[in-house]
Design a protein around this motif. Structure first.
Motif, PDB file in Angstrom:
ATOM      1  N   ALA A 200       0.834  -1.400   0.036  1.00  0.00           N
ATOM      2  CA  ALA A 200      -0.124   0.024  -0.014  1.00  0.00           C
ATOM      3  C   ALA A 200       0.780   1.155  -0.188  1.00  0.00           C
ATOM      4  CB  ALA A 200      -0.935   0.154   1.230  1.00  0.00           C
TER       5      ALA A 200
ATOM      6  N   VAL B 252       2.382   1.597  -3.511  1.00  0.00           N
ATOM      7  CA  VAL B 252       1.488   1.974  -4.467  1.00  0.00           C
ATOM      8  C   VAL B 252       1.002   3.590  -4.332  1.00  0.00           C
ATOM      9  CG1 VAL B 252      -0.895   1.601  -5.356  1.00  0.00           C
ATOM     10  CG2 VAL B 252       0.630  -0.279  -5.057  1.00  0.00           C
ATOM     11  N   THR B 253       1.109   3.993  -3.068  1.00  0.00           N
ATOM     12  CA  THR B 253       0.697   5.385  -2.873  1.00  0.00           C
ATOM     13  C   THR B 253       1.874   6.300  -3.397  1.00  0.00           C
ATOM     14  OG1 THR B 253      -0.632   4.914  -1.165  1.00  0.00           O
ATOM     15  CG2 THR B 253       0.166   7.196  -1.200  1.00  0.00           C
TER      16      THR B 253
ATOM     17  N   LEU C 269       1.493   6.327  -7.346  1.00  0.00           N
ATOM     18  CA  LEU C 269       0.382   7.210  -7.771  1.00  0.00           C
ATOM     19  C   LEU C 269       0.867   8.815  -7.722  1.00  0.00           C
ATOM     20  CD1 LEU C 269      -2.703   5.546  -6.083  1.00  0.00           C
ATOM     21  CD2 LEU C 269      -1.975   5.487  -8.436  1.00  0.00           C
TER      22      LEU C 269
ATOM     23  N   VAL D  50      -5.376   4.908 -12.954  1.00  0.00           N
ATOM     24  CA  VAL D  50      -6.298   3.454 -12.773  1.00  0.00           C
ATOM     25  C   VAL D  50      -5.283   2.391 -13.285  1.00  0.00           C
ATOM     26  CG1 VAL D  50      -8.216   2.140 -13.699  1.00  0.00           C
ATOM     27  CG2 VAL D  50      -8.519   4.571 -13.118  1.00  0.00           C
TER      28      VAL D  50
ATOM     29  N   THR E  94      -2.185   2.050 -13.226  1.00  0.00           N
ATOM     30  CA  THR E  94      -1.146   2.007 -12.052  1.00  0.00           C
ATOM     31  C   THR E  94      -1.732   0.942 -11.045  1.00  0.00           C
ATOM     32  OG1 THR E  94      -0.015   4.105 -12.487  1.00  0.00           O
ATOM     33  CG2 THR E  94       0.023   2.959 -10.212  1.00  0.00           C
ATOM     34  N   LEU E  95      -2.709   1.161 -10.500  1.00  0.00           N
ATOM     35  CA  LEU E  95      -3.512   0.292  -9.638  1.00  0.00           C
ATOM     36  C   LEU E  95      -3.688  -1.063 -10.280  1.00  0.00           C
ATOM     37  CD1 LEU E  95      -6.181   2.683  -8.189  1.00  0.00           C
ATOM     38  CD2 LEU E  95      -4.265   2.029  -7.044  1.00  0.00           C
TER      39      LEU E  95
ATOM     40  N   GLU F  93       0.127  -2.647 -10.575  1.00  0.00           N
ATOM     41  CA  GLU F  93       0.810  -3.232  -9.224  1.00  0.00           C
ATOM     42  C   GLU F  93      -0.357  -4.372  -8.636  1.00  0.00           C
ATOM     43  OE1 GLU F  93       3.545  -1.924  -9.567  1.00  0.00           O
ATOM     44  OE2 GLU F  93       3.009  -0.256 -10.664  1.00  0.00           O
ATOM     45  N   GLY F  94      -1.351  -4.349  -8.949  1.00  0.00           N
ATOM     46  CA  GLY F  94      -2.280  -5.435  -8.465  1.00  0.00           C
ATOM     47  C   GLY F  94      -1.958  -6.862  -9.042  1.00  0.00           C
TER      48      GLY F  94
ATOM     49  N   THR G   5      -2.943  -0.762 -19.771  1.00  0.00           N
ATOM     50  CA  THR G   5      -2.839   0.890 -19.291  1.00  0.00           C
ATOM     51  C   THR G   5      -2.538   1.572 -20.833  1.00  0.00           C
ATOM     52  OG1 THR G   5      -2.156   0.127 -17.428  1.00  0.00           O
ATOM     53  CG2 THR G   5      -1.696   2.441 -18.039  1.00  0.00           C
TER      54      THR G   5
ATOM     55  N   PRO H  62       4.941   3.162 -13.299  1.00  0.00           N
ATOM     56  CA  PRO H  62       4.442   2.085 -12.756  1.00  0.00           C
ATOM     57  C   PRO H  62       4.956   0.707 -13.113  1.00  0.00           C
ATOM     58  CG  PRO H  62       3.050   3.033 -14.203  1.00  0.00           C
ATOM     59  CD  PRO H  62       3.848   4.122 -14.133  1.00  0.00           C
TER      60      PRO H  62
END
Length: 271
Positions: free
Chosen positions: A82, A85-86, A89, A113, A115-116, A119-120, A137, A168
């Motif tokens: 977390a 990822v922050t 972003l 979006v 990027t999330l 990484e997920g 992306t 990312p």
């Protein structure tokens, strides 16, 4: 002259010290301006020191980041994900804003979006998921920008794909390092070596730096600092790789040198 009867009136004499009506009154002359005060030389050193940075602030920020990273790594690894990822972003938003100042318009929404998603997928599906997330992306960036008309489409779309590739996608490798059982040690070894590169380069540059690497780009960065960065990276990486990751001793030397060179090139390229 006024007349009194048949004789003219006597002239009115001014009071003692007062000028007569026919006398010219001397004008006051302005006092000469004082000579300019020359600025005295000062011995005060700039706040940034020889290396051009605020060392106290850098140490404070570094200690705080290390505390957050170590706690998240060894307490609960998804917490580190977390935090990572922050940071990604924020970096995507900052790079998009910087490109916008240069009259490029990479679309921010699909990049955030994406990027999330990248990484997920890297966390759950590994390298294949990271690559698939990047391709999706890039496609989203192209389609999103197409809705804003043809003017400047190629430049904006290319800038958006560059942001997705540079931030990312590359940061996704940190997520891949975190996935295995010894992922916390891998990430910590990487971060510690990066810190050693910065500290070693700073110390060697301040103490011995005389030959600038790229004076027009970064006047403070010297070849002596580069050598200090390489040595510090090798000394930091070797114990991690040998003691905790069961790697041969020479791998720490190769890893440390490669990281120091790539970090320096990246630093020069970002200026």
């Amino acid at each position: 002259m006024p007349i009194v009867g048949d004789r003219p009136a006597p002239p009115v004499r001014p009071a003692d010290g007062a000028p007569s009506a026919t006398e010219e009154v001397p004008t006051a002359t302005a006092a000469p301006a004082p000579p300019e005060v020359q600025e005295l030389p000062t011995t005060e050193r700039p706040a940034g020191g020889r290396a051009g940075r605020d060392l106290r602030a850098a140490i404070g920020v570094g200690v705080g980041l290390v505390a957050v990273i170590v706690a998240s790594l060894f307490v609960w690894r998804p917490a580190f994900l977390a935090v990572l990822v922050t940071a990604i972003l924020v970096a995507v938003a900052e790079l998009t804003r910087a490109l916008g100042a240069g009259r490029l318009g990479p679309p921010l929404v699909p990049l955030l979006v994406g990027t999330l998603a990248m990484e997920g997928l890297a966390w759950s599906r590994g390298p294949t998921g990271l690559v698939v997330g990047f391709l999706l992306t890039a496609l989203a960036v192209l389609l999103w920008r197409l809705g804003h008309g043809p003017a400047g489409y190629l430049e904006d779309a290319a800038a958006g794909v560059l942001v997705a590739l540079y931030v990312p996608l590359l940061a996704g490798f940190a997520v891949l390092l975190l996935v295995p059982d010894d992922g916390a040690v891998r990430v910590l070894a990487f971060i510690a070596t990066v810190v050693a590169s910065d500290v070693g380069g700073y110390a060697a540059g301040v103490l011995f730096g005389k030959h600038p690497m790229a004076k027009s780009i970064s006047p403070k960065k010297s070849w002596e600092g580069m050598v200090g960065s390489v040595v510090a990276c090798m000394l930091m990486a070797t114990p991690f790789l040998v003691l905790w990751l069961d790697a041969p001793w020479w791998s720490g030397l190769v890893f440390g040198a490669a990281l120091a060179v790539s970090a320096t090139v990246g630093d020069l390229g970002s200026r």
